[in-house]
Every structure is written in C-alpha cells, then in structure tokens.
Design a protein around this motif. Sequence first.
Motif, PDB file in Angstrom:
ATOM      1  N   SER A 164       0.994  -1.213  -0.003  1.00  0.00           N
ATOM      2  CA  SER A 164      -0.022  -0.128   0.110  1.00  0.00           C
ATOM      3  C   SER A 164       0.836   1.185   0.232  1.00  0.00           C
ATOM      4  N   LEU A 181      -4.637   0.026   8.267  1.00  0.00           N
ATOM      5  CA  LEU A 181      -4.949  -1.173   7.112  1.00  0.00           C
ATOM      6  C   LEU A 181      -5.574  -2.314   7.714  1.00  0.00           C
ATOM      7  N   ASN A 204      -7.654  -3.587   2.793  1.00  0.00           N
ATOM      8  CA  ASN A 204      -6.900  -4.046   1.769  1.00  0.00           C
ATOM      9  C   ASN A 204      -7.275  -5.618   1.069  1.00  0.00           C
TER      10      ASN A 204
END
Length: 343
Positions: free
Chosen positions: A86, A190, A216
């Motif tokens: 990411s 995340l 994610n």
Amino acid sequence: MSDERANGHDRPPTGAGSPAPRRSVDVGTLVEQAREGRPRAVARLISLVEGASPQLREVMAALAPLTGGAYVVGLTGSPGVGKSTSTSALVSAYRKAGRRVGVLAVDPSSPFSGGALLGDRVRMSEHASDPGVYIRSMATRGHLGGLAWAAPQAIRVLDAAGCDVILVETVGVGQSEVEIAAQADTSVVLLAPGMGDGIQAAKAGILEIGDVYVVNKADRDGADATARELNHMLGLGESRGPGDWRPPIVKTVAARGEGIDEVVDALDKHRAWMEEHSVLAARRRTRAAREIETIAVTALRARIGSLSGDQHLSALAARVTDGTADPYTAADELIAGLTGEQQ
C-alpha cells in the motif's frame, strides 16, 4: 532514491561494543545539500540522528526553520495486511501528482546486528531510481509502539529536505501500533479480510487512532463483511458532534493499484478538514511537546545512569532495602540532587 545506494557506509555501527569515533561533519553543508535533494546528504543526516551523534543538536537547530511543510501520513496495521504494498502504491500516486515523497519504513531489528531487516525497502525497490522519492529503513532497536526511537527527528530531516509527503510505515507488530498517532498528521489503519482484524482493532485501541481505514485485499472473500463490521464498531464507539471528522472506510487491492486514488482523496479531505478546524496545528504542537518531553526524559535518564556507582544512589538504595525510606521519598531525593532543588 532509496538510501541503500545513497547511504553507503554512513549508517552507524549497531553491533556490540562502543561505536567507532566519527569525524566531525559540516552540518551546514549537509543541510544545504539535503535541501537540493541530494540523497547522500539526507542519508548522512538521518544516520547522525540514528547514531545519536554529538552534532545532533546542531543538526536539529539547522533544520528547525526549514520544517513544517511536509504532510506526515502514518500507515499501521497487523502483519500481512499489505502495508508495504500500500505504501508503494501511495508513492506512485503521489509521484504522478508531482509531489516529492519520503518514506520511513520501520523494520524489526536484527537480533544479531540491531539493524533493520530491510524487507520493506526491498518491496519498494521499484522507486529506488526515482530522484523524487527517498526511502529509508529504520530499525526499532527494541523500541515498542511500532516505531523507531529516532523517527521524529528523521521525519524532520525529510521535511527539511523538501518532501511534500512523508509516509511512515510502522513495523507491524500487531497490538502496539498506536504510537504512530502521536507522530503523524493523519493515521491510516489497514485491515484485511479473513485475519480477524476487526477484533484485533478493538483490542488494540486502533479504533481510537485511525483517521482513514483501508480494507486491503478487497478481492478476497469477506472484504465487504470486514468493512461492515468495522463501520459498525466505529459507529458504536464514536462520540462525534456535527462537523467532526468521521473516518472513511476505503476498500483497495493495493497490489493492482485499485482504490489507491480513493485513499489519496480521503487523505486530502482529512488534511483540508484539519486545516479548516485548526486541528492540524494542534496535532503538530502536541507532537512537538511529546518530542521535547522524550528528549528531556532521556537526558535525565542518562544523568541518573551516570549515578549508578554514586555513593548517594547506593545509600538511597540501602535505605529502601532496610525499610528506613520508601522508594518515592528516595526518588524525590535523587531528583533534588539532579536538579539542585531543596526539599
């Protein structure tokens, strides 16, 4: 540019024993070169920070008037959620927008050398040749909370070096990641489906520190359920009034770059909201206060450590051991001796 090539042998020794003496450096020249975007100068300045150089005060004094322009984004989450992927995708997005990007990737310390294991820098190698990107791996060196102890000063170096955005990726140790909230303007949390991250988030206090949440690996089964569960928990835990920021939940597939533009948009909106409500300035003052306190406490701890063989400290310890004094009274006497205050 990754500092793997730029740094050379500038990294201070991290093995057993005392570090080898360093020659004095021209701090003014290094700062000037860092402002010009020279990666070797940036690497050397961060190495001075990590090595607690005797010139560290001079470095920080030179950098002070040059800081305050960078937007600091912290990325945290459990291991395996795709933080490095990411981060790399965010670097690509910001570079397309013409912004200079600095990355501090905090890696676990090697149990042998004490240095960073460099896993994050390997995964972001696609940006290594980009002169508008500076990537630095930093070792935690036993520091808890997911960050390296030198991270605040390293952020200052990258800020002064002209980075528009600084991405700070934490080590990924699970439930001790909340320290990033004290170092970043915006904290990104995340999560990934199928990892029990919803429960982990509740246990870790993650729900209190996230400004933007990213689910994610959204192409996996359970991504929608994870997002719903997170949204439900945020709703239960919030005590927000009209106009307060409500953290958005963005679904991404970072490996394919999907959803990254939406994350950047959420970050831009959060920054605009903070500036409008004077939250950004308040966060930065809080961050500076915490940094000052840490430096002061570290200095006092060093002075106390120098008293380990002092007869006064030994006498206080003996009094506590035989019951003629309690540890709080002894500590007060020790502090009075350090500060010169009269009890």
